[in-house]
Design a protein around this motif. Structure first.
Motif, short mmCIF file in Angstrom:
data_model
loop_
_atom_site.label_atom_id
_atom_site.label_comp_id
_atom_site.label_asym_id
_atom_site.label_seq_id
_atom_site.Cartn_x
_atom_site.Cartn_y
_atom_site.Cartn_z
N GLY A 6 0.82 -1.20 0.00
CA GLY A 6 0.00 0.00 0.00
C GLY A 6 0.86 1.25 0.00
N ALA A 7 1.93 1.24 0.80
CA ALA A 7 2.85 2.38 0.83
C ALA A 7 3.50 2.57 -0.54
CB ALA A 7 3.92 2.18 1.90
N ALA A 8 3.84 1.48 -1.21
CA ALA A 8 4.44 1.57 -2.55
C ALA A 8 3.44 2.13 -3.55
CB ALA A 8 4.93 0.20 -2.99
N ALA A 9 2.17 1.75 -3.42
CA ALA A 9 1.14 2.27 -4.32
C ALA A 9 0.98 3.78 -4.16
CB ALA A 9 -0.19 1.56 -4.05
N VAL A 10 1.08 4.25 -2.92
CA VAL A 10 0.98 5.69 -2.67
C VAL A 10 2.20 6.41 -3.24
CG1 VAL A 10 0.97 7.47 -0.88
CG2 VAL A 10 -0.52 5.47 -0.67
N ARG A 11 3.38 5.87 -3.00
CA ARG A 11 4.60 6.50 -3.55
C ARG A 11 4.56 6.57 -5.07
NH1 ARG A 11 6.97 3.29 0.44
NH2 ARG A 11 7.66 1.78 -1.12
N ALA A 12 3.96 5.57 -5.69
CA ALA A 12 3.89 5.54 -7.15
C ALA A 12 3.06 6.68 -7.74
CB ALA A 12 3.33 4.20 -7.62
N VAL A 13 2.09 7.17 -6.99
CA VAL A 13 1.22 8.24 -7.51
C VAL A 13 1.46 9.59 -6.85
CG1 VAL A 13 -0.57 6.62 -8.20
CG2 VAL A 13 -0.72 7.72 -5.97
N ALA A 14 2.33 9.63 -5.82
CA ALA A 14 2.56 10.87 -5.08
C ALA A 14 4.02 11.32 -5.17
CB ALA A 14 2.14 10.71 -3.62
N ASP A 15 4.60 11.19 -6.35
CA ASP A 15 5.97 11.65 -6.60
C ASP A 15 6.99 11.08 -5.62
OD1 ASP A 15 5.11 13.25 -8.76
OD2 ASP A 15 4.61 14.90 -7.40
N GLY A 16 6.80 9.81 -5.25
CA GLY A 16 7.75 9.14 -4.37
C GLY A 16 7.51 9.40 -2.89
N ASN A 17 6.50 10.18 -2.56
CA ASN A 17 6.18 10.49 -1.16
C ASN A 17 5.06 9.59 -0.67
OD1 ASN A 17 7.95 12.81 -1.00
ND2 ASN A 17 6.49 13.81 -2.35
N GLU A 18 4.98 9.43 0.63
CA GLU A 18 3.88 8.67 1.22
C GLU A 18 2.82 9.64 1.73
OE1 GLU A 18 5.42 5.83 4.05
OE2 GLU A 18 6.38 4.67 2.46
N THR A 19 2.29 10.43 0.82
CA THR A 19 1.30 11.44 1.16
C THR A 19 -0.06 10.80 1.28
OG1 THR A 19 2.57 13.06 -0.10
CG2 THR A 19 0.32 13.67 0.48
N VAL A 20 -0.65 10.93 2.44
CA VAL A 20 -1.98 10.38 2.68
C VAL A 20 -2.89 11.49 3.21
CG1 VAL A 20 -1.30 8.00 3.06
CG2 VAL A 20 -1.23 9.58 4.97
#
Length: 125
Positions: free
Chosen positions: A86-100
């Motif tokens: 899930g963290a990797a999925a977020v990084r993939a769409v948030a420019d490498g950040n774990e922005t939630v």
């Protein structure tokens, strides 16, 4: 004397209720049950529900969950601190950040979306 006693009791009750509300608000129990990202993606592909990536302690996630209310049950929730995928999925769409919160709605990622906008979309189905 009686007035001072009533004042002290009233103040104690107020403080207790304030802390109880705060504890309920920041509790991880306020969120729907988290599921693994792979399961959320599989289910979302089948029924079209949104996926919300979140993490405990995030004030933006709390705000989103609070505004969504019972509508939050119309999405799959993935805790990125418990699920590396899930963290990797977020990084993939948030420019490498774990922005939630990051929400995947109809295959389109939305990083920190407006809660009212998302509530409207979830209610629409």
């Amino acid at each position: 004397m009686l007035g001072a006693l009533l004042w002290a009791v009233g103040r104690s009750v107020f403080v207790f209720l304030a802390f109880a509300l705060l504890a309920a608000f920041v509790s991880p129990l306020i969120f729907p049950r988290s599921i693994p990202a792979a399961e959320a993606q599989r289910r979302s592909a089948a029924d079209g529900r949104a996926i919300v990536y979140w993490r405990p302690g995030c004030p933006f996630c709390m705000r989103l969950r609070t505004v969504l209310g019972v509508t939050s049950r119309r999405a799959y929730w993935v805790d990125i601190w418990k699920d590396p995928e899930g963290a990797a999925a977020v990084r993939a769409v948030a420019d490498g950040n774990e922005t939630v919160p990051t929400v995947i709605l109809a295959g389109t990622p939305h990083v920190n979306p407006d809660p009212l906008w998302l509530r409207k979309r979830l209610r629409a189905g």
